[in-house]
Design a protein around this motif. Structure first.
Motif, PDB file in Angstrom:
ATOM      1  N   VAL A  31       0.840  -1.205   0.000  1.00 27.70           N
ATOM      2  CA  VAL A  31       0.000   0.000   0.000  1.00 27.70           C
ATOM      3  C   VAL A  31       0.873   1.252   0.000  1.00 27.70           C
ATOM      4  N   ILE A  41       1.674   7.640  -6.790  1.00 29.13           N
ATOM      5  CA  ILE A  41       0.570   8.476  -7.263  1.00 29.13           C
ATOM      6  C   ILE A  41       1.071   9.674  -8.059  1.00 29.13           C
ATOM      7  N   CYS A  90       0.482  11.652  -0.097  1.00 33.51           N
ATOM      8  CA  CYS A  90       0.672  10.203  -0.136  1.00 33.51           C
ATOM      9  C   CYS A  90       2.123   9.822   0.063  1.00 33.51           C
ATOM     10  N   ILE A 149       2.081   1.780  -3.490  1.00 33.48           N
ATOM     11  CA  ILE A 149       1.016   2.307  -4.358  1.00 33.48           C
ATOM     12  C   ILE A 149       0.821   3.803  -4.102  1.00 33.48           C
ATOM     13  N   LEU A 150       0.794   4.197  -2.839  1.00 39.83           N
ATOM     14  CA  LEU A 150       0.630   5.611  -2.507  1.00 39.83           C
ATOM     15  C   LEU A 150       1.788   6.439  -3.048  1.00 39.83           C
ATOM     16  N   LEU A 207      -5.923  12.543   0.136  1.00 42.20           N
ATOM     17  CA  LEU A 207      -6.514  11.679  -0.880  1.00 42.20           C
ATOM     18  C   LEU A 207      -7.893  12.167  -1.316  1.00 42.20           C
ATOM     19  N   CYS A 230      -7.204   4.228  -3.467  1.00 45.10           N
ATOM     20  CA  CYS A 230      -6.144   4.475  -2.483  1.00 45.10           C
ATOM     21  C   CYS A 230      -6.730   4.889  -1.137  1.00 45.10           C
TER      22      CYS A 230
END
Length: 410
Positions: A18, A25, A119, A21-22, A86, A181
């Motif tokens: 995670v 962004i 993020c 992935i953040l 987000l 997200c």
């Protein structure tokens, strides 16, 4: 003290996934819509320069937003500022998709960047909360495996979306990505720092923390060394389309493959770095990498200036330079965040802002030195490599004696 710990292997993998992935962004938000800039200019009845300013406004938002989110994450805990960022990113992405003129798009892109940069600022701070310095460097290397895929896949995805359904759906896709997200952050990430109990407001605390960080030789040495070496990557991104396509005659359709090859180099370097950190300290790997980056930058400049080997001759030191960033970046970040327990958010934010400033300066320098050769790109990358070595040498190695080697170090 962290508010949560990650112990089970499955939970650790999920958390690192995670966070990766953040952290991707920003790359997705930039690279996915690059193929659409000419279409945006046509549909919104504006100039190419105005359409390109929507990219500049995104960079400005990234630089300013990081300085905002870091102190907020130290004051109010990690997850609440992440949720706010987000949510802002998701709404602004929808605003980009609905933009009816270039002014709306430029403003929406700025807001999108201010929200999105929460993020990767908070992802770095969370990694620092959860793991010790050596483990942070390994975790950041694993995150790079995910982050490194973004520059490879994003332009390809953006080009396909543009071809079949138009540029607005690129931003609708980013809207959905932002919402996903948000859900992953809610359900899969632990809160790693509780809100601070302090009398001073967060602006006063931010001013105090940033001042302390700017006076910290160890933090600044690692942050500047990592920042200027990363700036070499931005010099490459800025100059490579002209060098590859105009100078060496690479088909524009094949440019993405060369770009992807170097991105694979970063991914591969970061994974080797994670393996090396099992027996070596991040500081030791970083010191040797900084020496190598300086040498590779000067070698690339010599090859470009003398015209040795054509495109292949240039690609060899270029690939090695970019690959070395897979070693330098995770270790520079881990060492910069070391000892920044109570102000990890501010440290992560200032680290990112310094990297962005250096990257923007390098990209601008390549543009100002524009010439019908690969020398401007290579020269800026060489300067970045030498400065990375110099900052690390002058601010860190002379600031304190070397520590004894880690147990089991090779």
């Amino acid at each position: 003290m962290s508010a949560a710990t990650v112990s089970a292997p499955s939970q650790t993998f999920r958390t690192v996934f995670v966070l990766g992935i953040l952290s991707a962004i920003g790359s997705l938000s930039i690279d996915m819509y690059l193929p659409a800039l000419p279409s945006i200019a046509r549909e919104l009845n504006t100039t190419d320069a105005a359409a390109q300013f929507s990219l500049a406004s995104f960079f400005i938002g990234l630089g300013l937003g990081q300085l905002l989110h870091g102190p907020l994450a130290d004051r109010y805990g990690r997850k609440r500022p992440l949720y706010a960022g987000l949510a802002l990113y998701t709404l602004a992405s929808a605003g980009c998709a609905l933009a009816s003129n270039i002014e709306t798009l430029i403003v929406s892109r700025f807001i999108q960047a201010v929200g999105g940069c929460a993020c990767f600022v908070i992802a770095r701070a969370m990694a620092r909360d959860l793991f010790d310095t050596a483990t942070v460097a390994r975790v950041l290397s694993r995150m790079t495996l995910i982050m490194g895929a973004a520059p490879i896949l994003a332009p390809l995805i953006g080009g396909q979306v543009l071809m079949f359904v138009g540029w607005r759906w690129i931003f609708w896709g980013l809207t959905v990505f932002g919402a996903m997200c948000f859900g992953m952050a809610v359900y899969w990430l632990p809160e790693t720092r509780q809100a601070a109990k302090q009398a001073r407001n967060w602006l006063t605390t931010a001013w105090h923390n940033y001042g302390a960080l700017l006076r910290d030789r160890e933090f600044m040495g690692n942050a500047l060394a990592g920042g200027v070496s990363q700036a070499g990557m931005f010099a490459y991104i800025t100059g490579s389309p002209f060098v590859f396509i105009n100078l060496y005659g690479v088909d524009p359709a094949h440019y993405g493959w060369l770009f992807g090859l170097n991105a694979c180099g970063i991914i591969g370097g970061s994974q080797i770095n994670a393996y090396l950190l099992r027996t070596r300290r991040p500081a030791d790997v970083l010191r040797r990498t900084n020496n190598l980056v300086a040498i590779l930058g000067l070698l690339m400049l010599a090859v470009a200036a003398l015209g040795l080997g054509g495109l292949i001759g240039l690609m060899v030191p270029l690939f090695a330079f970019v690959t070395s960033l897979g070693f330098s970046q995770p270790n520079a970040i881990a060492e910069a965040l070391n000892r920044q327990h109570q102000r990890a958010g501010a440290a992560s934010a200032l680290l990112g802002a310094l990297q962005f400033l250096a990257a923007a300066s390098a990209g601008a320098a390549v543009g100002l030195l524009h010439a019908r050769s690969a020398v401007p790109m290579a020269a800026v990358m060489a300067v970045c490599g030498v400065l990375s070595w110099a900052f690390h040498t002058l601010l860190i190695r002379r600031a304190r004696p070397a520590l004894p080697p880690a147990a089991g170090a090779a």
